[in-house]
Structures are given as C-alpha cells and as structure tokens.
Design a protein around this motif. Structure first.
Motif, mmCIF file in Angstrom:
data_model
loop_
_atom_site.group_PDB
_atom_site.id
_atom_site.type_symbol
_atom_site.label_atom_id
_atom_site.label_comp_id
_atom_site.label_asym_id
_atom_site.label_seq_id
_atom_site.Cartn_x
_atom_site.Cartn_y
_atom_site.Cartn_z
ATOM 1 N N TYR A 230 9.116 -8.501 -13.856
ATOM 2 C CA TYR A 230 10.305 -9.166 -14.362
ATOM 3 C C TYR A 230 9.950 -10.597 -14.740
ATOM 4 N N ARG A 231 10.793 -11.189 -15.578
ATOM 5 C CA ARG A 231 10.652 -12.596 -15.913
ATOM 6 C C ARG A 231 11.955 -13.298 -15.539
ATOM 7 N N GLN A 232 11.813 -14.471 -15.003
ATOM 8 C CA GLN A 232 12.980 -15.260 -14.599
ATOM 9 C C GLN A 232 12.829 -16.651 -15.184
ATOM 10 N N ARG A 233 13.530 -16.895 -16.285
ATOM 11 C CA ARG A 233 13.492 -18.221 -16.892
ATOM 12 C C ARG A 233 14.392 -19.154 -16.126
ATOM 13 N N LEU A 234 14.114 -20.425 -16.225
ATOM 14 C CA LEU A 234 14.862 -21.435 -15.478
ATOM 15 C C LEU A 234 16.353 -21.314 -15.763
ATOM 16 N N GLY A 235 17.119 -21.159 -14.709
ATOM 17 C CA GLY A 235 18.565 -21.100 -14.852
ATOM 18 C C GLY A 235 19.101 -19.789 -15.375
ATOM 19 N N GLN A 236 18.217 -18.804 -15.522
ATOM 20 C CA GLN A 236 18.658 -17.521 -16.056
ATOM 21 C C GLN A 236 18.375 -16.399 -15.068
ATOM 22 N N GLY A 237 18.877 -15.240 -15.379
ATOM 23 C CA GLY A 237 18.723 -14.096 -14.502
ATOM 24 C C GLY A 237 17.388 -13.397 -14.689
ATOM 25 N N LEU A 238 17.276 -12.261 -14.061
ATOM 26 C CA LEU A 238 16.058 -11.459 -14.139
ATOM 27 C C LEU A 238 16.013 -10.680 -15.443
ATOM 28 N N GLU A 239 14.876 -10.726 -16.077
ATOM 29 C CA GLU A 239 14.661 -9.990 -17.318
ATOM 30 C C GLU A 239 13.591 -8.939 -17.056
ATOM 31 N N PHE A 240 13.970 -7.678 -17.182
ATOM 32 C CA PHE A 240 13.028 -6.593 -16.952
ATOM 33 C C PHE A 240 11.968 -6.574 -18.053
ATOM 34 N N LEU A 241 10.706 -6.425 -17.678
ATOM 35 C CA LEU A 241 9.625 -6.389 -18.654
ATOM 36 C C LEU A 241 9.035 -4.990 -18.791
ATOM 37 N N ILE A 242 8.578 -4.438 -17.675
ATOM 38 C CA ILE A 242 7.874 -3.154 -17.728
ATOM 39 C C ILE A 242 7.811 -2.558 -16.335
ATOM 40 N N TYR A 243 7.686 -1.244 -16.257
ATOM 41 C CA TYR A 243 7.449 -0.629 -14.960
ATOM 42 C C TYR A 243 6.324 0.376 -15.055
ATOM 43 N N PHE A 244 5.711 0.654 -13.926
ATOM 44 C CA PHE A 244 4.633 1.634 -13.801
ATOM 45 C C PHE A 244 4.988 2.669 -12.754
ATOM 46 N N GLN A 245 4.668 3.891 -13.069
ATOM 47 C CA GLN A 245 4.650 4.955 -12.068
ATOM 48 C C GLN A 245 3.181 5.352 -11.968
ATOM 49 N N GLY A 246 2.548 5.008 -10.855
ATOM 50 C CA GLY A 246 1.091 5.131 -10.806
ATOM 51 C C GLY A 246 0.520 4.151 -11.813
ATOM 52 N N ASN A 247 -0.376 4.633 -12.657
ATOM 53 C CA ASN A 247 -0.940 3.741 -13.675
ATOM 54 C C ASN A 247 -0.367 4.020 -15.053
ATOM 55 N N SER A 248 0.720 4.765 -15.083
ATOM 56 C CA SER A 248 1.373 5.090 -16.343
ATOM 57 C C SER A 248 2.601 4.198 -16.540
ATOM 58 N N ALA A 249 2.763 3.707 -17.755
ATOM 59 C CA ALA A 249 3.896 2.842 -18.075
ATOM 60 C C ALA A 249 4.750 3.525 -19.142
ATOM 61 N N PRO A 250 5.723 4.330 -18.711
ATOM 62 C CA PRO A 250 6.513 5.093 -19.685
ATOM 63 C C PRO A 250 7.424 4.244 -20.565
ATOM 64 N N SER B 159 0.827 -1.198 0.000
ATOM 65 C CA SER B 159 0.000 0.000 0.000
ATOM 66 C C SER B 159 0.865 1.254 0.000
ATOM 67 N N GLY B 160 0.561 2.162 -0.909
ATOM 68 C CA GLY B 160 1.307 3.422 -0.979
ATOM 69 C C GLY B 160 2.486 3.399 -1.914
ATOM 70 N N HIS B 161 2.850 2.222 -2.408
ATOM 71 C CA HIS B 161 3.972 2.140 -3.346
ATOM 72 C C HIS B 161 3.488 2.507 -4.739
ATOM 73 N N THR B 162 4.074 3.569 -5.279
ATOM 74 C CA THR B 162 3.601 4.036 -6.571
ATOM 75 C C THR B 162 4.339 3.405 -7.739
ATOM 76 N N ALA B 163 5.559 2.956 -7.520
ATOM 77 C CA ALA B 163 6.341 2.353 -8.600
ATOM 78 C C ALA B 163 6.196 0.838 -8.548
ATOM 79 N N LEU B 164 5.944 0.257 -9.710
ATOM 80 C CA LEU B 164 5.720 -1.193 -9.789
ATOM 81 C C LEU B 164 6.456 -1.735 -10.998
ATOM 82 N N TYR B 165 7.103 -2.881 -10.833
ATOM 83 C CA TYR B 165 7.943 -3.461 -11.873
ATOM 84 C C TYR B 165 7.519 -4.913 -12.112
#
Lengths: 116, 105
Positions: free
Chosen positions: A35-55, A27-33
């Motif tokens: 990620y995808r993590q395939r088996l044996g692999q690292g984190l892959e960034f997908l998208i982020y939101f500031q509020g309901n906007s996804a720049p 609650s109160g966190h405005t930034a949301l991210y």
C-alpha cells in the motif's frame, strides 16, 4: 515469531533515481499486500501476491512501479525514475492465506520515501 | 467490488464525549468488515472485526445491513484514542480513506 518487517525505514533519494523497498513477511503467510500512504491521505492499494503470483496489478500507479516476490518470502517494490509525487510511506501487510479466514492483515512499520 | 466509504476525513471531540466514526459499505454478498487503527508512530493494526461482535478499548461497531453501515462508536472518548482509523472490507483490502480522530483534553 517476529512481525512483518520492512527496510529501509527511511529512504531519501534524488528525483530520477531508482529505489527498491523490501518487505519480509511473517513466516508462513502466503498473501502479501503493498500500500501507499501519502501525507494526510488514506491507504492506496498497490498490489497483492498470493505466493509469488500477482494476479492483480491494477493498483500500481504507473509502469515505473513493479513488484516481485520470491516464493512465499521476501517481496520487493521497485520504483524506477522516482518523481516527487512518489514521496509517501509504503506499507506492506501479510495474511496467512488469500482465500478464507482469518482476514486480518498484519502490517509492517512502513518505509518512508522522500524524493528530492 | 467491495467498497467502503468514510465520509469524514477529520473528527474532533472533547475527552469524555461520545464519538462515532462513520463507515458505509456498498457491495453484494455477505459483508465482512473491520476497523483498523494507526496510533502516532505505531504500525497499522486491527482494532476489531464485526464478526466477533467484540468491544476493544471501549469501541464497538455494529453491522447495520439496512443502512449498509459499520460505524465505530465509543461512549466516552479518551485522549489516547487520538489516531487514524480505517474501515476495511475483507479481501485484498480497498480500505476507506480514513478518519483522523483527535480527542481534545
């Protein structure tokens, strides 16, 4: 006072079906991210939101992937016409705000997606 | 763009041995870097941030601007340190690829 939650925790779907993954932020966190993590692999960034906007949607792997956020609350990641290569753990993380400290991200437990 | 590189995908050491997980960064401006850890069946969580100059669970990480590195170190590894470790810059988080540390008994 709960942390980031995600649902479902596990999802098995047939190739070609659509799936919707949900993230409930702290609650109160405005930034949301997402990620995808395939088996044996690292984190892959997908998208982020500031509020309901996804720049920045450049991390989404294809146009089958989309995400929405309602205000500063729930976010859903939708994968249409799922493919086997979409099988992965999808992680959601949130922060109090996008700009400025604190920079720590708080992660959810993830949704394990298996496409058969 | 803020980028970090973790050159080792896998690292294995014996219990009691020193361990160093490497992270190099390449971006301009003031770097602010973090280490995250993911233990088996647990969620990803922050381990430490360079700005705090803290030691968490015996781990430390010093920002070396000359070498553009932020390596994570522990003098005596424990079995419970076995986990996946990610280096990350601030911002919307282009995490490193991660290093899986295994500490053998």
């Amino acid at each position: 006072g709960a942390g980031v939650s995600q649902s479902p925790s596990n999802k098995v779907t047939e190739k070609g079906k659509d799936v919707e993954l949900r993230c409930d932020p702290i609650s109160g966190h405005t930034a949301l991210y997402w990620y995808r993590q395939r088996l044996g692999q690292g984190l892959e960034f997908l998208i982020y939101f500031q509020g309901n906007s996804a720049p920045d949607k450049s991390g989404l792997p294809s146009d089958r992937f989309s995400a929405e956020r309602t205000g500063e609350s729930v976010s859903t990641l939708t994968i249409q016409r799922t493919q086997q290569e979409d099988s992965a753990v999808y992680l959601c993380a949130t922060r109090p705000q996008l700009a400025g400290p604190p920079y720590e991200q708080y992660f959810g437990p993830g949704t394990r997606l298996t496409v058969t | 763009a803020q980028r970090v590189t973790q050159p080792e995908k896998l690292l294995s050491v014996f219990k009691g041995a020193p361990v160093e997980l490497k992270c190099n960064y390449s971006y301009s401006g003031s770097p602010e870097l973090f280490w995250y850890v993911q233990y088996s069946r647990q969620r990803l969580q922050l381990l430490l941030r360079h700005i705090s100059r803290e030691s968490i669970k015996g781990f430390t990480a010093d920002l070396n601007k000359g070498e553009t590195s932020f390596h994570l170190k522990k003098p005596f590894a424990q079995e419970e340190d076995s986990a996946m470790y990610y280096c990350a810059p601030r911002g919307y988080m282009r995490f490193g690829a991660g290093t899986r540390l295994t500490v053998k008994p």
